[in-house]
Design a protein around this motif. Structure first.
Motif, short mmCIF file in Angstrom:
data_model
loop_
_atom_site.label_atom_id
_atom_site.label_comp_id
_atom_site.label_asym_id
_atom_site.label_seq_id
_atom_site.Cartn_x
_atom_site.Cartn_y
_atom_site.Cartn_z
N ASP A 57 0.82 -1.22 0.00
CA ASP A 57 0.00 0.00 0.00
C ASP A 57 0.85 1.27 0.00
O ASP A 57 0.54 2.24 -0.67
CB ASP A 57 -1.02 0.00 1.15
CG ASP A 57 -0.38 -0.11 2.52
OD1 ASP A 57 0.84 0.04 2.63
OD2 ASP A 57 -1.12 -0.37 3.48
N GLY A 58 1.96 1.23 0.74
CA GLY A 58 2.86 2.39 0.75
C GLY A 58 3.51 2.62 -0.60
O GLY A 58 3.64 3.76 -1.07
N TRP A 59 3.91 1.52 -1.25
CA TRP A 59 4.54 1.61 -2.58
C TRP A 59 3.55 2.17 -3.60
O TRP A 59 3.89 3.04 -4.41
CB TRP A 59 5.03 0.23 -3.01
CG TRP A 59 5.64 0.22 -4.37
CD1 TRP A 59 6.90 0.61 -4.71
CD2 TRP A 59 5.00 -0.20 -5.61
NE1 TRP A 59 7.10 0.46 -6.07
CE2 TRP A 59 5.95 -0.02 -6.64
CE3 TRP A 59 3.74 -0.69 -5.90
CZ2 TRP A 59 5.67 -0.33 -7.96
CZ3 TRP A 59 3.44 -1.00 -7.23
CH2 TRP A 59 4.40 -0.82 -8.24
N LEU A 60 2.31 1.70 -3.56
CA LEU A 60 1.28 2.18 -4.48
C LEU A 60 0.99 3.66 -4.27
O LEU A 60 0.84 4.43 -5.23
CB LEU A 60 0.00 1.36 -4.32
CG LEU A 60 0.01 -0.07 -4.86
CD1 LEU A 60 -1.25 -0.81 -4.42
CD2 LEU A 60 0.12 -0.08 -6.38
N ALA A 61 0.91 4.05 -2.99
CA ALA A 61 0.61 5.45 -2.67
C ALA A 61 1.70 6.38 -3.21
O ALA A 61 1.41 7.44 -3.77
CB ALA A 61 0.45 5.62 -1.17
N ARG A 62 2.97 5.96 -3.05
CA ARG A 62 4.08 6.79 -3.54
C ARG A 62 4.16 6.78 -5.07
O ARG A 62 4.38 7.81 -5.69
CB ARG A 62 5.39 6.31 -2.94
CG ARG A 62 5.52 6.58 -1.44
CD ARG A 62 6.91 6.26 -0.94
NE ARG A 62 7.21 4.83 -1.10
CZ ARG A 62 6.93 3.91 -0.17
NH1 ARG A 62 6.34 4.28 0.96
NH2 ARG A 62 7.25 2.65 -0.37
N LYS A 63 3.96 5.61 -5.67
CA LYS A 63 4.10 5.47 -7.12
C LYS A 63 3.04 6.30 -7.87
O LYS A 63 3.35 6.93 -8.88
CB LYS A 63 3.99 4.00 -7.52
CG LYS A 63 4.13 3.75 -9.03
CD LYS A 63 4.11 2.28 -9.35
CE LYS A 63 4.15 2.03 -10.86
NZ LYS A 63 5.38 2.55 -11.49
#
Length: 200
Positions: A57-63
């Protein structure tokens, strides 16, 4: 924030994954409490999926640039909830010592309080390397304590019996060392930031 803005904030994919991680906690606890090797395996499986969503979820939010205030609140909360819930149940099942939970919970409460004070003073305290290592060790240690039972690992030419419970405990003990060390890092960083702020 308007009702529509709040709805959009909740319904983005990273936040939905975070909410899902919170929702599955009772299910993991139910599987774990059954105590059988098969159910413990499924508890470990669901727990692993929850841990994967923690990173995803953190990776998706940043990407995709969909970082929200709600996400910043829910993401660390979900991580702490699943760790604390697992620890409390594992103590109740006599798979982990109570002092271990006390130290970990006390550390989390102390750091959260320190961060709140820092935020009130306009000081941003980013997670240090020690804190990240501590979290990684806790996740792996908890997984092994959930699996609990000895397993035979076949390497093609030999079979090794591994007591996952004992390995998990050792990893959790190491995580406590990292937890205390990272807490000291936070306190040092806070003291340094306060000192710097008072000099300006």
């Amino acid at each position: 924030m308007s009702a529509r803005g709040l709805r959009n904030s909740v319904l983005n994919l990273p936040n939905l994954l975070t909410i899902l991680r919170i929702v599955v906690i009772p299910f993991v606890l139910w599987l774990l409490y059954s105590g059988t090797p098969k159910m413990c395996f499924w508890a470990a499986f669901v727990y692993t999926l929850a841990v994967i969503t923690d990173a995803l979820d953190g990776w998706l939010a940043r990407k995709y640039g969909i970082i929200s205030i709600l996400g910043k609140f829910l993401d660390p909360l979900a991580g702490k909830l699943i760790v604390m819930a697992m620890l409390v149940v594992l103590v109740d099942m006599q798979r982990a010592p109570a002092w271990l939970v006390v130290v970990i919970v006390a550390r989390e409460l102390a750091i959260n309080a320190l961060r709140s004070i820092a935020a009130g003073e306009g000081i941003v305290m980013a997670a240090g390397r020690g804190g990240k290592d501590k979290t990684a060790l806790q996740m792996v240690g908890l997984l092994l304590l959930i699996l609990h039972y000895p397993y035979d690992l076949y390497f093609g030419f030999t079979t090794v019996s591994v007591d996952l419970h004992q390995v998990g405990l050792v990893i959790m003990y190491v995580s406590v060392v990292f937890a205390v060390m990272s807490a000291a890092e936070y306190m040092t960083a806070f003291s340094r930031a306060v000192r710097t702020q008072s000099e300006t």
